[in-house]
Design a protein around this motif. Sequence first.
Motif, PDB file in Angstrom:
ATOM      1  N   ALA A 159       0.854  -1.178   0.000  1.00 32.03           N
ATOM      2  CA  ALA A 159       0.000   0.000   0.000  1.00 32.03           C
ATOM      3  C   ALA A 159       0.895   1.235   0.000  1.00 32.03           C
ATOM      4  O   ALA A 159       1.929   1.271   0.671  1.00 32.03           O
ATOM      5  CB  ALA A 159      -0.906  -0.002   1.222  1.00 32.03           C
ATOM      6  N   LEU A 160       0.512   2.224  -0.777  1.00 36.94           N
ATOM      7  CA  LEU A 160       1.322   3.436  -0.914  1.00 36.94           C
ATOM      8  C   LEU A 160       0.721   4.564  -0.095  1.00 36.94           C
ATOM      9  O   LEU A 160      -0.439   4.950  -0.290  1.00 36.94           O
ATOM     10  CB  LEU A 160       1.401   3.854  -2.389  1.00 36.94           C
ATOM     11  N   ARG A 190       7.339  11.790   1.160  1.00 38.32           N
ATOM     12  CA  ARG A 190       8.262  10.785   1.717  1.00 38.32           C
ATOM     13  C   ARG A 190       7.884   9.424   1.162  1.00 38.32           C
ATOM     14  O   ARG A 190       6.930   8.800   1.597  1.00 38.32           O
ATOM     15  CB  ARG A 190       8.211  10.792   3.240  1.00 38.32           C
ATOM     16  N   MET A 191       8.652   8.993   0.170  1.00 33.66           N
ATOM     17  CA  MET A 191       8.309   7.808  -0.596  1.00 33.66           C
ATOM     18  C   MET A 191       8.837   6.534   0.074  1.00 33.66           C
ATOM     19  O   MET A 191      10.033   6.426   0.332  1.00 33.66           O
ATOM     20  CB  MET A 191       8.921   7.939  -1.994  1.00 33.66           C
ATOM     21  N   VAL A 193       9.697   5.562  -9.043  1.00 34.67           N
ATOM     22  CA  VAL A 193       8.525   5.351  -8.202  1.00 34.67           C
ATOM     23  C   VAL A 193       7.467   4.690  -9.077  1.00 34.67           C
ATOM     24  O   VAL A 193       7.073   5.236 -10.107  1.00 34.67           O
ATOM     25  CB  VAL A 193       8.007   6.676  -7.613  1.00 34.67           C
ATOM     26  N   VAL A 194       7.059   3.499  -8.689  1.00 39.32           N
ATOM     27  CA  VAL A 194       6.016   2.760  -9.401  1.00 39.32           C
ATOM     28  C   VAL A 194       4.731   2.913  -8.601  1.00 39.32           C
ATOM     29  O   VAL A 194       4.702   2.641  -7.396  1.00 39.32           O
ATOM     30  CB  VAL A 194       6.400   1.272  -9.548  1.00 39.32           C
ATOM     31  N   VAL A 195       3.685   3.385  -9.268  1.00 37.65           N
ATOM     32  CA  VAL A 195       2.384   3.578  -8.625  1.00 37.65           C
ATOM     33  C   VAL A 195       1.352   2.778  -9.413  1.00 37.65           C
ATOM     34  O   VAL A 195       1.163   3.000 -10.602  1.00 37.65           O
ATOM     35  CB  VAL A 195       1.978   5.069  -8.588  1.00 37.65           C
ATOM     36  N   SER A 196       0.710   1.857  -8.738  1.00 39.34           N
ATOM     37  CA  SER A 196      -0.320   1.025  -9.363  1.00 39.34           C
ATOM     38  C   SER A 196      -1.693   1.513  -8.926  1.00 39.34           C
ATOM     39  O   SER A 196      -1.943   1.748  -7.735  1.00 39.34           O
ATOM     40  CB  SER A 196      -0.116  -0.435  -8.960  1.00 39.34           C
ATOM     41  N   LEU A 197      -2.592   1.653  -9.921  1.00 35.57           N
ATOM     42  CA  LEU A 197      -3.940   2.176  -9.705  1.00 35.57           C
ATOM     43  C   LEU A 197      -4.949   1.289 -10.415  1.00 35.57           C
ATOM     44  O   LEU A 197      -4.582   0.502 -11.292  1.00 35.57           O
ATOM     45  CB  LEU A 197      -4.052   3.583 -10.321  1.00 35.57           C
ATOM     46  N   LEU A 238      -0.726   9.833  -3.987  1.00 31.53           N
ATOM     47  CA  LEU A 238       0.227   9.365  -2.984  1.00 31.53           C
ATOM     48  C   LEU A 238      -0.374   9.222  -1.590  1.00 31.53           C
ATOM     49  O   LEU A 238       0.288   8.700  -0.694  1.00 31.53           O
ATOM     50  CB  LEU A 238       1.435  10.304  -2.944  1.00 31.53           C
ATOM     51  N   THR A 239      -1.612   9.649  -1.412  1.00 36.80           N
ATOM     52  CA  THR A 239      -2.200   9.577  -0.071  1.00 36.80           C
ATOM     53  C   THR A 239      -3.628   9.030  -0.058  1.00 36.80           C
ATOM     54  O   THR A 239      -4.253   9.001   0.997  1.00 36.80           O
ATOM     55  CB  THR A 239      -2.209  10.977   0.583  1.00 36.80           C
TER      56      THR A 239
END
Length: 122
Positions: A31-32, A38-39, A92-96, A109-110
């Motif tokens: 979970a991101l 702050r990554m 930075v890999v972000v999955s949605l 990010l939040t």
Amino acid sequence: MLLTRDKTHFALGPVPFLLLAGAPIHSSLPALHAPEGRMPSCPEWRIMPRLTMSVVDGPGDAGCLVQGARSQEEAEDMAQWCGAVEQAGGAVVVSLDALPEDIDWDELLTNGRSRGGFVAMA
């Protein structure tokens, strides 16, 4: 599994970002939550950026191929992104679930629905 360009977004910034929509690795990523930028890191994950195809590889069988440049026009931008990933030592890999029409980075990010973090180069 291959994620095509319509399910990805490559972004430059202080650290390069890779947004993934409907990725088979979504539930495998942590979970991101990155308040104030702050990554968190994804220590068991690696990214291998390439001009035409990148790899996001995780623990066990988790991983996917990500389509890169499909044309000469996209090649310059993709080369710049790959260079930025190499310089930063990862991305930075972000999955949605789905790519947003307008990207609100603070929201991504939040929001509690995104998964991912900083993934180091292999």
